[in-house]
Enzyme design. Structure first.
Site, PDB file in Angstrom:
ATOM      1  N   LYS A  84       0.730  -1.047   0.024  1.00  0.00           N
ATOM      2  CA  LYS A  84       0.607   0.157   0.276  1.00  0.00           C
ATOM      3  C   LYS A  84       1.183   0.944  -0.592  1.00  0.00           C
ATOM      4  O   LYS A  84       1.318   1.573   0.472  1.00  0.00           O
ATOM      5  CB  LYS A  84      -0.950  -0.358   1.457  1.00  0.00           C
ATOM      6  CG  LYS A  84      -1.260   0.972   1.544  1.00  0.00           C
ATOM      7  CD  LYS A  84      -3.229   1.178   1.793  1.00  0.00           C
ATOM      8  CE  LYS A  84      -4.091   2.329   1.411  1.00  0.00           C
ATOM      9  NZ  LYS A  84      -4.015   2.753   0.117  1.00  0.00           N
ATOM     10  N   LYS A 108       5.839   2.184   8.572  1.00  0.00           N
ATOM     11  CA  LYS A 108       4.527   3.058   9.066  1.00  0.00           C
ATOM     12  C   LYS A 108       3.618   1.845   8.832  1.00  0.00           C
ATOM     13  O   LYS A 108       3.121   1.660  10.116  1.00  0.00           O
ATOM     14  CB  LYS A 108       3.823   3.743   7.536  1.00  0.00           C
ATOM     15  CG  LYS A 108       4.840   4.960   7.674  1.00  0.00           C
ATOM     16  CD  LYS A 108       4.284   6.135   7.070  1.00  0.00           C
ATOM     17  CE  LYS A 108       4.664   7.971   6.949  1.00  0.00           C
ATOM     18  NZ  LYS A 108       4.214   8.460   5.695  1.00  0.00           N
ATOM     19  N   LYS A 120       5.104   1.793  -2.876  1.00  0.00           N
ATOM     20  CA  LYS A 120       4.928   3.452  -3.836  1.00  0.00           C
ATOM     21  C   LYS A 120       5.265   3.628  -5.021  1.00  0.00           C
ATOM     22  O   LYS A 120       5.778   2.507  -5.624  1.00  0.00           O
ATOM     23  CB  LYS A 120       6.511   4.059  -3.315  1.00  0.00           C
ATOM     24  CG  LYS A 120       4.935   5.809  -2.457  1.00  0.00           C
ATOM     25  CD  LYS A 120       4.701   5.757  -1.503  1.00  0.00           C
ATOM     26  CE  LYS A 120       4.718   6.736  -1.316  1.00  0.00           C
ATOM     27  NZ  LYS A 120       4.119   8.157  -0.208  1.00  0.00           N
ATOM     28  N   ASN A 235      -1.347  20.929   3.019  1.00  0.00           N
ATOM     29  CA  ASN A 235      -2.607  19.989   3.534  1.00  0.00           C
ATOM     30  C   ASN A 235      -1.901  19.504   4.813  1.00  0.00           C
ATOM     31  O   ASN A 235      -3.052  19.783   5.960  1.00  0.00           O
ATOM     32  CB  ASN A 235      -2.619  18.888   2.371  1.00  0.00           C
ATOM     33  CG  ASN A 235      -3.595  17.940   2.928  1.00  0.00           C
ATOM     34  OD1 ASN A 235      -2.734  16.454   4.172  1.00  0.00           O
ATOM     35  ND2 ASN A 235      -4.747  17.734   2.654  1.00  0.00           N
ATOM     36  N   SER A 362      -6.601   5.738   5.093  1.00  0.00           N
ATOM     37  CA  SER A 362      -6.679   4.641   4.286  1.00  0.00           C
ATOM     38  C   SER A 362      -7.326   4.134   3.639  1.00  0.00           C
ATOM     39  O   SER A 362      -8.025   3.126   3.227  1.00  0.00           O
ATOM     40  CB  SER A 362      -5.165   4.957   3.118  1.00  0.00           C
ATOM     41  OG  SER A 362      -5.547   5.949   2.068  1.00  0.00           O
TER      42      SER A 362
HETATM   43  P1  NAD Z   1       1.312  20.004   0.342  1.00  0.00           P
HETATM   44  O1  NAD Z   1       1.974  20.317  -0.903  1.00  0.00           O
HETATM   45  O2  NAD Z   1      -0.119  20.090   0.726  1.00  0.00           O
HETATM   46  O3  NAD Z   1       2.073  21.561   0.828  1.00  0.00           O
HETATM   47  C1  NAD Z   1       3.534  21.433   1.111  1.00  0.00           C
HETATM   48  C2  NAD Z   1       3.851  22.543   1.683  1.00  0.00           C
HETATM   49  O4  NAD Z   1       5.394  23.437   1.799  1.00  0.00           O
HETATM   50  C3  NAD Z   1       3.414  23.719   1.277  1.00  0.00           C
HETATM   51  O5  NAD Z   1       2.871  25.039   2.102  1.00  0.00           O
HETATM   52  C4  NAD Z   1       5.254  24.781   0.276  1.00  0.00           C
HETATM   53  O6  NAD Z   1       4.598  25.835  -0.135  1.00  0.00           O
HETATM   54  C5  NAD Z   1       5.999  24.114   1.196  1.00  0.00           C
HETATM   55  N1  NAD Z   1       6.828  24.186   0.700  1.00  0.00           N
HETATM   56  C6  NAD Z   1       7.272  23.664  -0.582  1.00  0.00           C
HETATM   57  N2  NAD Z   1       8.427  24.033  -0.799  1.00  0.00           N
HETATM   58  C7  NAD Z   1       9.073  24.039   0.348  1.00  0.00           C
HETATM   59  C8  NAD Z   1       9.966  25.116   0.081  1.00  0.00           C
HETATM   60  N3  NAD Z   1      11.726  24.281  -0.910  1.00  0.00           N
HETATM   61  N4  NAD Z   1      10.274  24.920   1.712  1.00  0.00           N
HETATM   62  C9  NAD Z   1       9.476  25.498   3.045  1.00  0.00           C
HETATM   63  N5  NAD Z   1       8.075  24.986   2.518  1.00  0.00           N
HETATM   64  C10 NAD Z   1       7.555  24.395   1.057  1.00  0.00           C
HETATM   65  O7  NAD Z   1       2.167  18.871   0.694  1.00  0.00           O
HETATM   66  P2  NAD Z   1       1.184  18.164   2.015  1.00  0.00           P
HETATM   67  O8  NAD Z   1       0.481  16.945   1.709  1.00  0.00           O
HETATM   68  O9  NAD Z   1       1.093  18.935   2.885  1.00  0.00           O
HETATM   69  O10 NAD Z   1       2.855  17.342   2.851  1.00  0.00           O
HETATM   70  C11 NAD Z   1       3.819  17.791   3.676  1.00  0.00           C
HETATM   71  C12 NAD Z   1       4.493  16.957   3.438  1.00  0.00           C
HETATM   72  O11 NAD Z   1       3.616  16.012   4.887  1.00  0.00           O
HETATM   73  C13 NAD Z   1       5.354  16.186   2.491  1.00  0.00           C
HETATM   74  O12 NAD Z   1       6.881  15.988   2.973  1.00  0.00           O
HETATM   75  C14 NAD Z   1       4.659  14.571   2.617  1.00  0.00           C
HETATM   76  O13 NAD Z   1       5.145  14.076   2.038  1.00  0.00           O
HETATM   77  C15 NAD Z   1       4.192  14.895   4.142  1.00  0.00           C
HETATM   78  N6  NAD Z   1       3.200  13.645   4.253  1.00  0.00           N
HETATM   79  C16 NAD Z   1       1.663  14.089   3.750  1.00  0.00           C
HETATM   80  C17 NAD Z   1       0.580  13.675   4.269  1.00  0.00           C
HETATM   81  C18 NAD Z   1      -0.693  13.588   3.138  1.00  0.00           C
HETATM   82  O14 NAD Z   1      -1.412  12.933   3.782  1.00  0.00           O
HETATM   83  N7  NAD Z   1      -0.343  15.185   2.958  1.00  0.00           N
HETATM   84  C19 NAD Z   1       1.099  12.355   4.561  1.00  0.00           C
HETATM   85  C20 NAD Z   1       2.434  11.520   5.025  1.00  0.00           C
HETATM   86  C21 NAD Z   1       3.269  12.899   5.275  1.00  0.00           C
END
Ligand code: NAD
Length: 428
Positions: A84, A108, A120, A235, A362
């Protein structure tokens, strides 16, 4: 002070996310397996995914030309159950990155006791430069290319960087056409009307909030009144800012790709949420913007990286003032920085535990699809909380009993189940 909005600039996220993530993962995995006294054959089995697929997907672009995109799918280990993990659309995605991310998914799922191994996928593309119609053709083409190796009981994809519920819908529709039956359980992160789960969108932030509350108990501080800096307002970061603000925490800093804002008295999160543009950008409204790196070193009780990888390094770790670092992002802290923070007595809640809320909900979505019966928001939240509180406790107890940092403890807890399942199957 508020200033006029600047024209958005697209910040490249590539290099930081990619720097040696596979090497780093294998290094910590080796330490974890040695600590558990497993033999070399276990590392040999787990250091790389069991199955890797590279596909080339020809797509007719809107201007009549044909572009061939490269896509990947990695299935780390399916000894416990189907694999997954999300599908990432990014110009710089590589097979090594996808491999590392599939290993993190295995860990995880192991920590949280989900009946899955890690998977992935990714496609090298820049969705910001593609039309809606081109994205749909690419999403469907990817599913046709990988359809032999995925499925509701084989490998279940989900959204990741730059993919969303619309893309999941096209992929589910394409898979259902290929198999000639409705297959909602093929993919998660779907919209509610196509069998999505309530609470999926904010699940990662909900999960981070739950583990953070557990960490504050250990640190002996109260979440209400704590000063928190959050890197990232996407997000994960924006939902998190809102949840913690509503819990009475003082959000002193937030950032996005353009910079950061820091206010020692606390930011008005509701105002920031209302003011962000359609890309989620908000810091460009402020003339007193500082850099993302500066924000990481500003005073706070709790620091939450929620943006991209490799942000906390040996350069800035000595200056970090937080008592707790909770990794909402994947891979935000390097190995050396982890050692520096641990030696300073900082509690690090590692990514493989802190950001597991997304895959847990999920899993709930997949269970609901399989049984055709859908749960209320209260049920989803309660089940999520139960899983994460006990997962945190397992990791923390392992860390205390074996005197190892929480990251190593998390890898040990997460890998143990895969090793046991692989042994029972007679693989090792
Ligand atoms: P997203 O794209 O919605 O948001 C990313 C944020 O990071 C935005 O605010 C963007 O402006 C900022 N950003 C982008 N480039 C940047 C930089 N160079 N320096 C600082 N900030 C920067 O992504 P997300 O879904 O919120 O995911 C954020 C992190 O959380 C990622 O590492 C992702 O792998 C991890 N993550 C997310 C989820 C999920 O369900 N959304 C689950 C597990 C892990």
């Amino acid at each position: 002070m508020i200033v006029k909005q600047e024209k958005p600039i697209l910040v490249e996220e590539k290099s930081a996310e990619q720097v040696n993530v596979l090497d780093r993962t294998q290094k910590i995995m080796k330490q974890a397996l040695e600590k558990m006294n497993y033999g070399q054959e276990v590392l040999e089995l787990l250091k790389e995914p069991l199955r890797l697929l590279t596909v080339r997907i020809p797509i007719k672009m809107d201007d009549g030309t044909v572009k061939v995109f490269t896509g990947y799918r990695a299935q780390h280990n399916d000894s416990v159950g189907p694999t997954k993990g999300g599908i990432r659309f990014h110009p710089d995605v590589t097979m090594d990155e996808v491999k590392a991310l599939s290993i993190w998914m295995s860990i995880k799922c192991g920590i949280t006791g989900l009946p899955y191994g890690g998977g992935k996928g990714g496609i090298q593309c820049d969705p910001r430069e593609m039309s809606f119609a081109e994205l749909e053709r690419l999403s469907r083409g990817y599913v046709r290319a990988i359809s032999q190796v995925v499925g509701p009981t084989k490998d279940i994809p989900a959204p990741d960087v730059f993919t969303n519920s619309q893309i999941m819908s096209w992929m589910m529709d394409e898979y259902s056409h290929i198999r000639e039956f409705d297959s909602p359980g093929f993919i998660t992160g779907k919209p509610l009307v196509l069998g999505g789960s309530v609470g999926r969108e904010s699940s990662t932030a909900k999960g981070v909030t739950i583990v953070l509350k557990e960490a504050t108990k250990i640190a002996g501080i109260s979440l209400a009144g704590s000063k928190i800096n959050i890197q990232g307002f996407g997000n994960a970061g924006s939902f998190l800012a809102k949840f913690l603000y509503d819990e009475g925490a003082v959000i002193t800093g937030i950032s996005d790709a353009y910079g950061a804002i820091y206010e020692p008295q606390g930011l008005d999160i509701d105002y920031l949420l209302e003011s962000r543009d359609s890309f989620g950008t908000v810091t460009t409204l402020f003339s007193n913007r500082i850099s993302n790196q500066e924000l990481l070193e500003k005073p706070c009780d709790i620091l939450i990286p929620a943006a991209i990888a490799n942000q906390i390094t040996e350069q800035n770790a000595p200056n970090i003032q937080a008592k707790i670092v909770v990794e909402a992002a994947n891979g935000p802290t390097t190995v050396n920085a982890t050692d520096i923070l641990t030696n300073k007595g900082v509690i690090i809640v590692p990514d493989v535990l802190a950001s597991a809320g997304g895959v847990i909900v999920s899993y709930f979505e997949w269970v609901q699809n399989n049984q055709g019966y859908y749960w209320s928001e209260e049920e989803v939240e309660e089940k999520l909380k139960n899983i994460l509180v006990s997962s945190f406790s397992k990791v923390h107890q392992t860390s205390v009993q074996l005197n190892v940092n929480m990251r190593l403890a998390a890898y040990m807890v997460g890998l143990k189940r895969i090793v046991e399942a692989s042994k029972f199957r007679g693989w090792i």
